[in-house]
Design a protein around this motif. Sequence first.
Motif, short mmCIF file in Angstrom:
data_model
loop_
_atom_site.label_atom_id
_atom_site.label_comp_id
_atom_site.label_asym_id
_atom_site.label_seq_id
_atom_site.Cartn_x
_atom_site.Cartn_y
_atom_site.Cartn_z
N VAL A 38 1.12 -1.24 -0.06
CA VAL A 38 0.27 0.31 -0.07
C VAL A 38 0.81 1.26 -0.05
N ARG A 39 1.89 1.17 0.95
CA ARG A 39 2.65 2.34 0.73
C ARG A 39 3.23 2.75 -1.00
N LYS A 40 3.57 1.92 -1.43
CA LYS A 40 4.57 1.66 -2.70
C LYS A 40 3.19 2.24 -3.71
N THR A 41 2.44 1.79 -3.37
CA THR A 41 1.45 1.86 -4.97
C THR A 41 0.19 3.98 -4.18
N ALA A 42 0.72 4.25 -2.74
CA ALA A 42 0.83 6.09 -2.12
C ALA A 42 1.75 6.59 -2.91
N ARG A 43 2.90 5.93 -2.93
CA ARG A 43 4.14 6.63 -3.46
C ARG A 43 4.17 7.27 -5.30
N LEU A 44 3.90 6.08 -5.73
CA LEU A 44 3.22 5.87 -6.96
C LEU A 44 2.43 6.54 -7.80
N ARG A 45 1.31 7.05 -6.83
CA ARG A 45 0.48 7.38 -6.71
C ARG A 45 1.36 9.15 -6.51
N ASP A 46 1.77 9.61 -5.84
CA ASP A 46 2.94 10.68 -6.10
C ASP A 46 4.07 11.12 -6.90
N LYS A 47 4.44 10.26 -7.07
CA LYS A 47 5.33 10.65 -8.29
C LYS A 47 4.45 10.49 -9.78
N ALA A 48 3.20 10.57 -10.13
CA ALA A 48 2.39 10.31 -10.44
C ALA A 48 2.09 11.78 -11.12
N ASP A 49 1.69 12.63 -9.96
CA ASP A 49 1.39 13.62 -9.30
C ASP A 49 1.98 14.59 -9.95
N LEU A 50 3.80 14.58 -9.74
CA LEU A 50 5.15 15.23 -10.31
C LEU A 50 4.58 15.35 -11.76
N LEU A 51 4.39 14.15 -12.15
CA LEU A 51 4.82 13.38 -13.82
C LEU A 51 3.89 14.81 -14.09
N ASN A 53 2.27 17.20 -12.87
CA ASN A 53 2.71 18.61 -13.02
C ASN A 53 3.83 19.30 -14.45
N GLU A 54 4.51 17.98 -14.72
CA GLU A 54 6.05 18.29 -15.53
C GLU A 54 4.77 18.49 -16.44
N ILE A 55 4.26 17.54 -17.00
CA ILE A 55 3.76 17.26 -18.67
C ILE A 55 2.46 18.88 -18.70
N TYR A 56 1.84 19.75 -17.63
CA TYR A 56 1.15 20.53 -17.89
C TYR A 56 2.39 21.83 -17.90
N ALA A 57 3.35 21.50 -17.18
CA ALA A 57 4.95 23.13 -17.51
C ALA A 57 4.33 22.68 -18.83
N TYR A 58 5.08 21.26 -19.23
CA TYR A 58 6.11 21.32 -20.98
C TYR A 58 5.06 21.78 -21.57
N ALA A 59 3.65 21.70 -21.65
CA ALA A 59 2.81 21.41 -22.87
C ALA A 59 2.24 22.84 -22.78
N ALA A 60 2.56 23.50 -22.04
CA ALA A 60 2.38 25.37 -21.96
C ALA A 60 3.69 25.62 -22.95
N THR A 61 4.03 25.29 -23.30
CA THR A 61 5.51 26.10 -24.59
C THR A 61 5.35 25.27 -25.38
N GLU A 62 4.66 24.78 -25.75
CA GLU A 62 4.35 23.80 -26.70
C GLU A 62 3.39 24.34 -27.97
N THR A 63 3.95 23.66 -29.17
CA THR A 63 2.92 24.03 -30.57
C THR A 63 1.07 24.02 -29.79
N PRO A 64 0.39 24.29 -30.92
CA PRO A 64 -1.50 23.96 -30.55
C PRO A 64 -1.46 22.24 -30.33
N ASN A 65 -1.05 22.02 -31.26
CA ASN A 65 -1.75 20.42 -31.10
C ASN A 65 -1.83 19.75 -30.81
N LEU A 66 0.53 19.64 -30.01
CA LEU A 66 1.14 19.32 -29.46
C LEU A 66 0.39 19.32 -27.75
N LYS A 67 -0.10 21.07 -27.03
CA LYS A 67 0.06 21.14 -26.26
C LYS A 67 -1.60 20.50 -25.94
N VAL A 68 -2.61 20.72 -26.87
CA VAL A 68 -3.33 20.37 -26.39
C VAL A 68 -2.95 18.44 -26.39
#
Length: 261
Positions: A38-51, A53-68
């Motif tokens: 259960v603890r490892k599953t919770a840590r996986l959830r935390d890492k996924a949340d970080l991922l 956030n990073e995808i949102y940040a990267y998408a904001a810098t990209e071309t329209p179709n890739l951003k969407v």
Amino acid sequence: FTYFSLVSRDNQTRQIQDAVSNVEKHFGELCQIFAGYVRKTARLRDKADLLVNEIYAYAATETPNLKVGLKNFADEFSRLQDYRQAEVDRLEAKVVEPLKSYRTIVKLKRDDLKATLTAKNREAKQLSQLEKTRQRNPSDRHIIAESELQRASLDATRTTRQLEETIDNFEKQKIKDIKNIFSEFITIEMLFHGKALEIYTAAYQNIQNIDENEDLEVFRSSLYPPDYQSRLDIVRANSKSPLQRTGSLKSSLRTVQVRKK
């Protein structure tokens, strides 16, 4: 008869002790391992949340179709983490906690065993005293010792029967709990992975829907100003060698002469 009864109860008590110790050992191990799961599953959830956030940040810098496409993927992946959190909560409540409760259950069974052992030891002591009294052969003490032994035997029999009933219920409940715990585990995991398949399918489609050619045109347009092509033609014309310009001039004169004729 009393001696054989003592031996029989002793074997029975030892068997019950082994059964309780076996549950204590393996349920404890299962509890620790499931808690780690259960603890490892919770840590996986935390890492996924970080991922996410990073995808949102990267998408904001990209071309329209890739951003969407990336934003839609992140939305789906974020939604999956809500189900992962539910998986963590359910595993904790339906698997870890029931296993953890066996610490108390085992302690109570050990207390029952202790009471039985105490009664059995008292009976054995009274039997020993009776044998010594018989050897001395005073009739009054012999009668008193037999009376004490009878009371001790009745007490030992009563506690043994209570223990038998208790341990029978314990065994019945243990089997029922094991079935229930593992059924809950399988159900929780199936629910999560079923939702995960559904969400990953949508996320995959969002990525596949990204129009590469359209985004490439947008990128190229961003590199060059609107009048770039006309200026490029001028530069190419001015960059011709003198020989190319002479050849071009002769060609123009021939064209004029032909027209005169």
